[in-house]
Design a protein around this motif. Structure first.
Motif, PDB file in Angstrom:
ATOM      1  N   PRO A 191     -36.655  30.185  21.306  1.00 45.91           N
ATOM      2  CA  PRO A 191     -36.552  29.251  20.096  1.00 45.91           C
ATOM      3  C   PRO A 191     -35.627  28.408  19.423  1.00 45.91           C
ATOM      4  N   ALA A 192     -33.863  28.690  19.498  1.00 42.58           N
ATOM      5  CA  ALA A 192     -33.065  27.968  19.983  1.00 42.58           C
ATOM      6  C   ALA A 192     -32.795  27.072  20.565  1.00 42.58           C
ATOM      7  N   ASN A 193     -33.413  26.678  21.981  1.00 43.49           N
ATOM      8  CA  ASN A 193     -33.256  26.341  22.959  1.00 43.49           C
ATOM      9  C   ASN A 193     -33.808  24.603  22.834  1.00 43.49           C
ATOM     10  N   VAL A 194     -32.250  23.888  22.903  1.00 46.13           N
ATOM     11  CA  VAL A 194     -31.921  22.945  22.584  1.00 46.13           C
ATOM     12  C   VAL A 194     -32.313  21.348  23.226  1.00 46.13           C
ATOM     13  N   GLN A 195     -32.840  22.033  24.670  1.00 43.36           N
ATOM     14  CA  GLN A 195     -32.890  20.996  25.782  1.00 43.36           C
ATOM     15  C   GLN A 195     -34.434  21.225  26.254  1.00 43.36           C
ATOM     16  N   ALA A 196     -34.949  22.745  25.822  1.00 46.12           N
ATOM     17  CA  ALA A 196     -36.260  22.566  25.961  1.00 46.12           C
ATOM     18  C   ALA A 196     -36.935  22.062  24.757  1.00 46.12           C
ATOM     19  N   LEU A 197     -36.485  22.049  23.314  1.00 45.57           N
ATOM     20  CA  LEU A 197     -36.442  21.512  22.620  1.00 45.57           C
ATOM     21  C   LEU A 197     -37.518  19.911  22.004  1.00 45.57           C
ATOM     22  N   GLY A 198     -36.012  19.305  22.764  1.00 48.66           N
ATOM     23  CA  GLY A 198     -35.944  17.781  23.161  1.00 48.66           C
ATOM     24  C   GLY A 198     -36.769  17.124  23.848  1.00 48.66           C
ATOM     25  N   ALA A 199     -36.962  18.043  24.517  1.00 47.97           N
ATOM     26  CA  ALA A 199     -38.347  17.688  26.221  1.00 47.97           C
ATOM     27  C   ALA A 199     -39.216  17.524  25.564  1.00 47.97           C
ATOM     28  N   ILE A 200     -39.546  19.258  24.795  1.00 50.35           N
ATOM     29  CA  ILE A 200     -40.994  18.792  24.365  1.00 50.35           C
ATOM     30  C   ILE A 200     -41.547  17.472  23.290  1.00 50.35           C
ATOM     31  N   ARG A 201     -40.384  17.595  22.418  1.00 52.24           N
ATOM     32  CA  ARG A 201     -40.356  16.097  20.854  1.00 52.24           C
ATOM     33  C   ARG A 201     -41.056  14.985  22.647  1.00 52.24           C
ATOM     34  N   GLN A 202     -39.795  15.225  23.381  1.00 53.53           N
ATOM     35  CA  GLN A 202     -40.222  13.411  24.324  1.00 53.53           C
ATOM     36  C   GLN A 202     -41.412  13.214  24.727  1.00 53.53           C
ATOM     37  N   VAL A 203     -42.849  14.265  25.048  1.00 57.61           N
ATOM     38  CA  VAL A 203     -43.333  14.740  26.220  1.00 57.61           C
ATOM     39  C   VAL A 203     -44.828  14.718  24.575  1.00 57.61           C
ATOM     40  N   ARG A 204     -44.584  14.987  23.677  1.00 57.33           N
ATOM     41  CA  ARG A 204     -45.247  15.007  22.735  1.00 57.33           C
ATOM     42  C   ARG A 204     -45.683  12.860  22.199  1.00 57.33           C
ATOM     43  N   PHE A 205     -44.005  12.409  22.333  1.00 58.38           N
ATOM     44  CA  PHE A 205     -44.207  11.305  21.445  1.00 58.38           C
ATOM     45  C   PHE A 205     -45.583   9.794  22.850  1.00 58.38           C
ATOM     46  N   ILE A 206     -44.974  10.403  24.446  1.00 58.69           N
ATOM     47  CA  ILE A 206     -45.475   9.963  25.082  1.00 58.69           C
ATOM     48  C   ILE A 206     -46.698  10.424  25.321  1.00 58.69           C
ATOM     49  N   ALA A 207     -46.971  11.199  24.306  1.00 56.47           N
ATOM     50  CA  ALA A 207     -48.497  11.770  24.966  1.00 56.47           C
ATOM     51  C   ALA A 207     -49.314  10.777  23.889  1.00 56.47           C
ATOM     52  N   ARG A 208     -48.786  10.939  22.175  1.00 55.88           N
ATOM     53  CA  ARG A 208     -49.665  10.661  21.788  1.00 55.88           C
ATOM     54  C   ARG A 208     -49.000   8.962  21.438  1.00 55.88           C
ATOM     55  N   VAL A 209     -48.499   8.250  22.455  1.00 53.50           N
ATOM     56  CA  VAL A 209     -48.288   7.001  22.381  1.00 53.50           C
ATOM     57  C   VAL A 209     -49.198   6.313  23.429  1.00 53.50           C
ATOM     58  N   GLN A 210     -49.477   7.450  24.545  1.00 53.76           N
ATOM     59  CA  GLN A 210     -50.109   6.483  25.497  1.00 53.76           C
ATOM     60  C   GLN A 210     -52.244   6.093  24.867  1.00 53.76           C
ATOM     61  N   ASP A 211     -52.139   7.087  23.593  1.00 54.55           N
ATOM     62  CA  ASP A 211     -53.891   6.723  23.168  1.00 54.55           C
ATOM     63  C   ASP A 211     -53.908   5.826  22.254  1.00 54.55           C
ATOM     64  N   LEU A 212     -52.699   5.131  22.064  1.00 59.36           N
ATOM     65  CA  LEU A 212     -52.617   3.883  20.735  1.00 59.36           C
ATOM     66  C   LEU A 212     -53.236   2.875  21.089  1.00 59.36           C
ATOM     67  N   ASP A 213     -53.598   1.866  20.683  1.00 61.00           N
ATOM     68  CA  ASP A 213     -54.398  -0.003  20.572  1.00 61.00           C
ATOM     69  C   ASP A 213     -52.981  -0.427  21.246  1.00 61.00           C
ATOM     70  N   PRO A 214     -52.796  -1.146  22.044  1.00 61.70           N
ATOM     71  CA  PRO A 214     -51.978  -1.684  22.438  1.00 61.70           C
ATOM     72  C   PRO A 214     -52.146  -3.174  21.515  1.00 61.70           C
ATOM     73  N   ASP A 215     -52.536  -3.384  20.771  1.00 62.34           N
ATOM     74  CA  ASP A 215     -52.500  -4.439  19.729  1.00 62.34           C
ATOM     75  C   ASP A 215     -52.564  -3.640  18.065  1.00 62.34           C
ATOM     76  N   ALA A 216     -51.663  -2.342  18.531  1.00 55.94           N
ATOM     77  CA  ALA A 216     -51.395  -1.176  16.645  1.00 55.94           C
ATOM     78  C   ALA A 216     -49.978  -1.977  16.514  1.00 55.94           C
ATOM     79  N   VAL A 217     -49.490  -3.165  16.816  1.00 56.50           N
ATOM     80  CA  VAL A 217     -48.375  -3.901  14.901  1.00 56.50           C
ATOM     81  C   VAL A 217     -49.486  -5.003  14.929  1.00 56.50           C
ATOM     82  N   ALA A 218     -50.062  -6.029  15.792  1.00 59.33           N
ATOM     83  CA  ALA A 218     -50.654  -7.308  14.853  1.00 59.33           C
ATOM     84  C   ALA A 218     -51.449  -5.797  14.080  1.00 59.33           C
ATOM     85  N   ARG A 219     -52.047  -5.138  13.847  1.00 55.66           N
ATOM     86  CA  ARG A 219     -52.982  -4.544  12.871  1.00 55.66           C
ATOM     87  C   ARG A 219     -52.283  -4.194  11.978  1.00 55.66           C
ATOM     88  N   ALA A 220     -51.402  -3.531  12.301  1.00 53.27           N
ATOM     89  CA  ALA A 220     -51.019  -3.011  11.021  1.00 53.27           C
ATOM     90  C   ALA A 220     -50.140  -4.796  10.340  1.00 53.27           C
TER      91      ALA A 220
END
Length: 295
Positions: A191-220
């Motif tokens: 659970p304290a593996n810093v390299q794996a923790l940083g990597a999984i955060r990056q992967v989750r962010f990329i996965a979340r952003v891929q589903d966003l509307d390209p006009d998200a900023v304008a809509r907000a």
């Protein structure tokens, strides 16, 4: 693209220019897996470096956020590459002649350089980036001098952790779910593996952003009271290499909301902070503004 493109003019201009600054965290750009390139450091960071390892040049425009669509994936792949190649990022708004030298007609553009010459353009979708970089590495294997050795190098290296190899292979193939699962296996055991923790955060962010509307900023911007829209817009701004804008948006959302909405915005902001080095000046400044907004 072939090696027929002539980059010598940029080399000549760079010889007359001062050396580029260090990276934001104080480490010399020459030692980083990702470097910001201008005409001033083009010779050192692209031409000279490409005699050692392949240099992947990403050209984008800060005025066109969508042109940075490949950036998060390239960052993750460069980190996973362990110095086998270097990512050189060029803002064509401030250095248009670099784009002209490569003959770039549209953005985003990604070009591999080896031995001082353009080798290949990337012409595909984001999930194919890892395979394309693997092909570049195979094409240049044994033909470049390799990264410079620092003092103490040359000793036998520790074998790579097969768990990380599996996760990084999935990431390079565009399998975000497989990469996340691979890093989660490591975290379940350590659970304290810093390299794996940083990597999984990056992967989750990329996965979340891929589903966003390209006009998200304008809509907000059109719906400032919609907290979910503000979260999506902040993700899109960070994905487009605008961390200050993303942080500022969430801090303002925190400032003007209360209760569950405020907690939701604060949680998302802290998640975005975790994608950066805690000592990054941008994060330090944003944390101060967050404290002001909360108290």
């Amino acid at each position: 693209m072939t090696g027929a493109v002539d980059l010598s003019a940029l080399k000549e201009r760079a010889q007359a220019a001062p050396a580029g600054p260090p990276t934001a965290n104080g480490v010399s750009a020459a030692s980083a897996a990702v470097v910001e390139v201008t005409e001033a450091n083009f010779e050192a960071e692209v031409l000279a470096r490409s005699t050692q390892v392949p240099v992947v040049v990403e050209l984008y425009a800060a005025s066109m956020p969508a042109s940075a669509v490949f950036s998060p994936t390239l960052d993750a792949l460069a980190a996973a590459g362990n110095g086998s190649w270097v990512l050189a990022r060029v803002n064509v708004d401030s250095d248009p002649r670099i784009a002209q030298a490569f003959g770039v007609q549209a953005l985003p553009a990604v070009v591999a350089v080896a031995a001082g010459r353009p080798l290949a353009d990337f012409d595909g979708d984001e999930p194919q980036l890892g395979q394309w970089i693997d092909a570049v590495l195979q094409a240049t294997a044994g033909k470049l001098s390799g990264p410079p050795q620092s003092e103490g190098e040359g000793e036998p290296e520790e074998p790579e952790d097969p768990r990380f190899v599996a996760a990084e292979t999935a990431l390079s193939e565009g399998d975000l779910a497989g990469a996340e699962a691979g890093y989660q296996v490591i975290l379940d055991a350590e659970p304290a593996n810093v390299q794996a923790l940083g990597a999984i955060r990056q992967v989750r962010f990329i996965a979340r952003v891929q589903d966003l509307d390209p006009d998200a900023v304008a809509r907000a911007d059109a719906e400032p009271a919609d907290v979910t829209a503000q979260l999506d817009a902040a993700d899109m701004e960070l994905y487009s290499q605008q961390p200050e804008a993303a942080f500022a948006r969430l801090i303002e959302t925190i400032r003007r909301t209360a209760g569950d909405d405020r907690n939701t915005a604060r949680t998302r902001l802290l998640e975005l902070f975790e994608l950066f080095d805690p000592a990054d000046p941008i994060v330090i400044a944003a944390r101060r503004k967050l404290a002001s907004a909360l108290y």
